[in-house]
Design a protein around this motif. Structure first.
Motif, short mmCIF file in Angstrom:
data_model
loop_
_atom_site.label_atom_id
_atom_site.label_comp_id
_atom_site.label_asym_id
_atom_site.label_seq_id
_atom_site.Cartn_x
_atom_site.Cartn_y
_atom_site.Cartn_z
N MET A 1 27.32 16.09 -6.54
CA MET A 1 26.48 15.98 -5.35
C MET A 1 25.05 15.68 -5.76
O MET A 1 24.52 16.31 -6.68
CB MET A 1 26.53 17.29 -4.54
CG MET A 1 25.59 17.28 -3.35
SD MET A 1 25.56 18.83 -2.45
CE MET A 1 27.21 18.79 -1.74
N SER A 2 24.43 14.76 -5.04
CA SER A 2 23.03 14.44 -5.33
C SER A 2 22.11 15.48 -4.71
O SER A 2 22.49 16.21 -3.78
CB SER A 2 22.69 13.06 -4.78
OG SER A 2 22.62 13.09 -3.36
N VAL A 3 20.88 15.53 -5.21
CA VAL A 3 19.88 16.45 -4.67
C VAL A 3 19.59 16.10 -3.21
O VAL A 3 19.40 16.98 -2.37
CB VAL A 3 18.59 16.40 -5.52
CG1 VAL A 3 17.46 17.16 -4.84
CG2 VAL A 3 18.85 16.97 -6.91
N PHE A 4 19.56 14.80 -2.89
CA PHE A 4 19.30 14.37 -1.52
C PHE A 4 20.37 14.88 -0.57
O PHE A 4 20.07 15.41 0.51
CB PHE A 4 19.23 12.84 -1.45
CG PHE A 4 19.11 12.32 -0.04
CD1 PHE A 4 17.93 12.48 0.68
CD2 PHE A 4 20.19 11.68 0.57
CE1 PHE A 4 17.84 12.00 1.99
CE2 PHE A 4 20.09 11.20 1.87
CZ PHE A 4 18.91 11.36 2.57
N HIS A 5 21.64 14.74 -0.94
CA HIS A 5 22.75 15.23 -0.11
C HIS A 5 22.63 16.74 0.08
O HIS A 5 22.85 17.27 1.18
CB HIS A 5 24.10 14.89 -0.75
CG HIS A 5 24.42 13.44 -0.70
ND1 HIS A 5 25.61 12.91 -1.19
CD2 HIS A 5 23.74 12.37 -0.20
CE1 HIS A 5 25.63 11.61 -1.01
NE2 HIS A 5 24.51 11.26 -0.41
N ALA A 6 22.30 17.44 -1.01
CA ALA A 6 22.17 18.90 -0.93
C ALA A 6 21.04 19.29 0.02
O ALA A 6 21.16 20.24 0.79
CB ALA A 6 21.91 19.46 -2.33
N PHE A 43 29.65 24.70 -2.80
CA PHE A 43 28.38 24.43 -2.13
C PHE A 43 28.25 25.25 -0.85
O PHE A 43 27.14 25.59 -0.44
CB PHE A 43 28.23 22.95 -1.84
CG PHE A 43 26.84 22.56 -1.40
CD1 PHE A 43 25.79 22.60 -2.30
CD2 PHE A 43 26.59 22.17 -0.10
CE1 PHE A 43 24.50 22.26 -1.90
CE2 PHE A 43 25.32 21.82 0.31
CZ PHE A 43 24.27 21.87 -0.60
N ASP A 44 29.38 25.58 -0.22
CA ASP A 44 29.35 26.46 0.95
C ASP A 44 28.72 27.80 0.61
O ASP A 44 28.03 28.41 1.43
CB ASP A 44 30.78 26.71 1.48
CG ASP A 44 31.26 25.57 2.37
OD1 ASP A 44 30.46 24.66 2.63
OD2 ASP A 44 32.42 25.60 2.78
N MET A 204 29.70 29.64 -12.97
CA MET A 204 28.33 29.48 -13.49
C MET A 204 27.98 28.01 -13.64
O MET A 204 26.83 27.61 -13.45
CB MET A 204 28.19 30.20 -14.83
CG MET A 204 28.26 31.72 -14.73
SD MET A 204 27.01 32.40 -13.58
CE MET A 204 25.51 31.95 -14.42
N ALA A 205 28.98 27.18 -13.97
CA ALA A 205 28.72 25.75 -14.15
C ALA A 205 28.30 25.08 -12.85
O ALA A 205 27.65 24.03 -12.87
CB ALA A 205 29.98 25.08 -14.70
N ALA A 206 28.69 25.68 -11.71
CA ALA A 206 28.38 25.09 -10.41
C ALA A 206 26.95 25.38 -9.96
O ALA A 206 26.45 24.77 -9.02
CB ALA A 206 29.36 25.58 -9.36
#
Length: 260
Positions: A1-6, A43-44, A204-206
């Motif tokens: 996921m990109s920073v913009f999408h996040a 991400f949720d 942790m990787a997420a």
């Protein structure tokens, strides 16, 4: 996921979790409309962490008073409201556990979301025409149970947890601002529970930059959304949100029928 999408999804979560427009609906619709990849359950967790921090920070004094009242012998409105919040939380928690899989699959249909946006818009419009004659301290256990049962419907994206609870409170003649405040207090254990359930998917990787952006953006926008709505409802009705729900519902249904 990109920073913009996040960043976009964090803003959407912060707005939709507290305004009566359904965060879950928008988190399905935006990737669907723009062809983004599903952000996934990890991400949720970030989004729920952000909005949980927002509601806890905004209402920590309220929760402190409510919890302190529980340990006092004398009866009080605070003690009564605390137990009402407990009762109101139970249906949403049980339905969430029972229908978790469907919420992540069957209920994510854009057509269903479009329909529910309109249906709940109609209900909110009808409820908001009711009298404003009751404050939160006049609520009964039956009121809390009805509001709690309505919260269980929010497992379907497009219903909106805040929308369903505020709608039910308004049907019970509770003032708009008080309906919103009770709804926000109810959201604390529900958001916490949803986040805890999803923690098992977190590694942790997420925990990376997009994850942090999701937490921070949903937190900041969540604080702003809570403050805005409580101030807005002092002088205005829910008409703005009814209109928005109708507009989004019509657009989504139109896109589905057009083959999007």
């Amino acid at each position: 996921m990109s920073v913009f999408h996040a960043l976009v999804l964090g803003i959407v979560q912060g707005l939709g979790e507290f305004l009566p427009i359904s965060s879950s609906a928008h988190l399905v619709l935006i990737p669907w409309l723009f062809g983004w990849e599903d952000p996934g359950l990890t991400f949720d967790v970030a989004l729920h962490m952000g909005t949980l921090l927002a509601v806890v920070l905004y209402f920590w004094k309220d929760w402190l008073r409510l919890i302190q009242a529980v340990f006092q012998r004398k009866a009080s409105d605070e003690k009564r409201i605390f137990w009402y919040l407990v009762v109101a939380t139970i249906p949403g928690g049980l339905f969430g556990l029972a229908l978790e899989k469907k919420a992540e699959t069957t209920f994510r249909s854009p057509l269903l979301i479009g329909i529910m946006m309109i249906v709940m818009g109609i209900l909110l419009y009808l409820a908001d025409r009711k009298r404003q004659i009751r404050k939160m301290d006049t609520m009964t256990m039956a009121d809390a149970l009805w509001i709690g049962l309505s919260q269980a419907l929010a497992i379907i994206p497009g219903v909106s947890r805040s929308g369903s609870t505020m709608t039910t409170a308004r049907f019970l003649d509770i003032k708009r601002e008080d309906a919103a405040r009770f709804s926000f207090l109810m959201s604390t254990p529900i958001i916490l529970g949803a986040g805890v359930l999803k923690l098992r998917h977190l590694t942790m990787a997420a925990i990376n930059l997009p994850f942090a952006v999701g937490v921070i953006s949903s937190f900041i926008v969540g604080i702003i959304s809570i403050s805005f709505l409580l101030q807005y409802l002092k002088t205005s009705n829910f008409g703005l949100f009814v209109g928005y729900r109708f507009l989004i519902g019509v657009i989504v249904i139109g896109l589905v029928l057009a083959g999007h």
